[in-house]
Write a protein that holds these residues in place. Sequence first.
Motif, PDB file in Angstrom:
ATOM      1  N   LYS A   1       0.851  -1.176   0.000  1.00 31.56           N
ATOM      2  CA  LYS A   1       0.000   0.000   0.000  1.00 31.56           C
ATOM      3  C   LYS A   1       0.889   1.228   0.000  1.00 31.56           C
ATOM      4  O   LYS A   1       1.683   1.418   0.914  1.00 31.56           O
ATOM      5  CB  LYS A   1      -0.881   0.023   1.238  1.00 31.56           C
ATOM      6  N   PRO A   2       0.779   2.061  -1.013  1.00 35.52           N
ATOM      7  CA  PRO A   2       1.595   3.280  -0.999  1.00 35.52           C
ATOM      8  C   PRO A   2       1.103   4.218   0.104  1.00 35.52           C
ATOM      9  O   PRO A   2      -0.111   4.365   0.308  1.00 35.52           O
ATOM     10  CB  PRO A   2       1.371   3.887  -2.381  1.00 35.52           C
ATOM     11  N   PRO A   3       1.995   4.839   0.832  1.00 33.45           N
ATOM     12  CA  PRO A   3       1.560   5.730   1.914  1.00 33.45           C
ATOM     13  C   PRO A   3       0.884   6.973   1.356  1.00 33.45           C
ATOM     14  O   PRO A   3       1.302   7.520   0.339  1.00 33.45           O
ATOM     15  CB  PRO A   3       2.857   6.093   2.621  1.00 33.45           C
ATOM     16  N   LYS A   4      -0.172   7.379   2.022  1.00 33.23           N
ATOM     17  CA  LYS A   4      -0.854   8.600   1.623  1.00 33.23           C
ATOM     18  C   LYS A   4      -0.187   9.737   2.376  1.00 33.23           C
ATOM     19  O   LYS A   4      -0.186   9.771   3.608  1.00 33.23           O
ATOM     20  CB  LYS A   4      -2.335   8.530   1.964  1.00 33.23           C
ATOM     21  N   ARG A   5       0.377  10.648   1.610  1.00 33.21           N
ATOM     22  CA  ARG A   5       1.116  11.730   2.219  1.00 33.21           C
ATOM     23  C   ARG A   5       0.309  13.020   2.113  1.00 33.21           C
ATOM     24  O   ARG A   5      -0.392  13.251   1.146  1.00 33.21           O
ATOM     25  CB  ARG A   5       2.462  11.878   1.532  1.00 33.21           C
ATOM     26  N   ARG A   6       0.499  13.848   3.116  1.00 33.45           N
ATOM     27  CA  ARG A   6      -0.160  15.142   3.117  1.00 33.45           C
ATOM     28  C   ARG A   6       0.837  16.202   2.681  1.00 33.45           C
ATOM     29  O   ARG A   6       2.028  15.999   2.738  1.00 33.45           O
ATOM     30  CB  ARG A   6      -0.668  15.481   4.518  1.00 33.45           C
ATOM     31  N   ALA A   7       0.319  17.322   2.280  1.00 30.12           N
ATOM     32  CA  ALA A   7       1.167  18.460   1.922  1.00 30.12           C
ATOM     33  C   ALA A   7       0.695  19.653   2.753  1.00 30.12           C
ATOM     34  O   ALA A   7      -0.066  20.490   2.277  1.00 30.12           O
ATOM     35  CB  ALA A   7       1.079  18.753   0.433  1.00 30.12           C
ATOM     36  N   PRO A   8       1.102  19.743   4.024  1.00 26.28           N
ATOM     37  CA  PRO A   8       0.567  20.796   4.894  1.00 26.28           C
ATOM     38  C   PRO A   8       0.927  22.207   4.445  1.00 26.28           C
ATOM     39  O   PRO A   8       0.146  23.134   4.628  1.00 26.28           O
ATOM     40  CB  PRO A   8       1.180  20.484   6.253  1.00 26.28           C
ATOM     41  N   LYS A   9       2.082  22.403   3.842  1.00 28.78           N
ATOM     42  CA  LYS A   9       2.461  23.742   3.396  1.00 28.78           C
ATOM     43  C   LYS A   9       1.636  24.175   2.193  1.00 28.78           C
ATOM     44  O   LYS A   9       1.448  25.360   1.966  1.00 28.78           O
ATOM     45  CB  LYS A   9       3.946  23.779   3.034  1.00 28.78           C
ATOM     46  N   LEU A  10       1.150  23.233   1.439  1.00 25.50           N
ATOM     47  CA  LEU A  10       0.368  23.548   0.252  1.00 25.50           C
ATOM     48  C   LEU A  10      -1.049  23.971   0.617  1.00 25.50           C
ATOM     49  O   LEU A  10      -1.689  24.711  -0.125  1.00 25.50           O
ATOM     50  CB  LEU A  10       0.323  22.338  -0.687  1.00 25.50           C
ATOM     51  N   GLY A  11      -1.540  23.541   1.761  1.00 27.41           N
ATOM     52  CA  GLY A  11      -2.916  23.814   2.155  1.00 27.41           C
ATOM     53  C   GLY A  11      -3.290  25.273   2.099  1.00 27.41           C
ATOM     54  O   GLY A  11      -4.391  25.646   1.680  1.00 27.41           O
ATOM     55  N   GLN A  12      -2.376  26.150   2.515  1.00 28.44           N
ATOM     56  CA  GLN A  12      -2.666  27.574   2.538  1.00 28.44           C
ATOM     57  C   GLN A  12      -2.656  28.161   1.124  1.00 28.44           C
ATOM     58  O   GLN A  12      -3.256  29.201   0.882  1.00 28.44           O
ATOM     59  CB  GLN A  12      -1.617  28.293   3.381  1.00 28.44           C
TER      60      GLN A  12
ATOM     61  N   TYR B   1       7.870  33.935  -5.626  1.00 30.55           N
ATOM     62  CA  TYR B   1       8.133  35.363  -5.807  1.00 30.55           C
ATOM     63  C   TYR B   1       7.049  36.232  -5.163  1.00 30.55           C
ATOM     64  O   TYR B   1       7.355  37.170  -4.414  1.00 30.55           O
ATOM     65  CB  TYR B   1       8.253  35.679  -7.299  1.00 30.55           C
ATOM     66  N   GLU B   2       5.780  35.940  -5.450  1.00 33.17           N
ATOM     67  CA  GLU B   2       4.694  36.803  -5.003  1.00 33.17           C
ATOM     68  C   GLU B   2       4.265  36.540  -3.563  1.00 33.17           C
ATOM     69  O   GLU B   2       3.872  37.458  -2.856  1.00 33.17           O
ATOM     70  CB  GLU B   2       3.482  36.641  -5.919  1.00 33.17           C
ATOM     71  N   HIS B   3       4.315  35.293  -3.132  1.00 37.95           N
ATOM     72  CA  HIS B   3       3.793  34.942  -1.807  1.00 37.95           C
ATOM     73  C   HIS B   3       4.885  34.531  -0.826  1.00 37.95           C
ATOM     74  O   HIS B   3       4.576  34.122   0.292  1.00 37.95           O
ATOM     75  CB  HIS B   3       2.752  33.819  -1.939  1.00 37.95           C
TER      76      HIS B   3
END
Length: 110
Positions: free
Chosen positions: A45-56, A88-90
């Motif tokens: 089973k491939p691990p399901k990874r989160r992207a917490p920095k992307l959430g915002q 650049y912008e954010h």
Amino acid sequence: MELFASIRRDARVHGLSIRALARRHRVARRTVRQALAAAEPPERKPPKRRAPKLGQLKSVIDQMLLSDLDAPRKQRHTAQRVFDRLVYEHRAVISYSTVRQYVNGWTWTV
């Protein structure tokens, strides 16, 4: 597959214990138990990874890509361009691969 078959064969023919089978085949005892329980190894089973920095930043990326729906093909944002604008912008501290995966998945969901 061949490993499971040889473990099962040795257990049946020689009547070896789980520890002895693990030692003989140089695998963990858990692997021996799995081999004795089933003829084929369980699927990984491939691990399901989160992207917490992307959430915002998801709403910002969505806005960029939504505005591209009306733009000519050559003027649309690539994943690299989206990443560059976020940095650049954010002033985003995020990896390119995270942005690329989100952009790639986005095209299928919209």
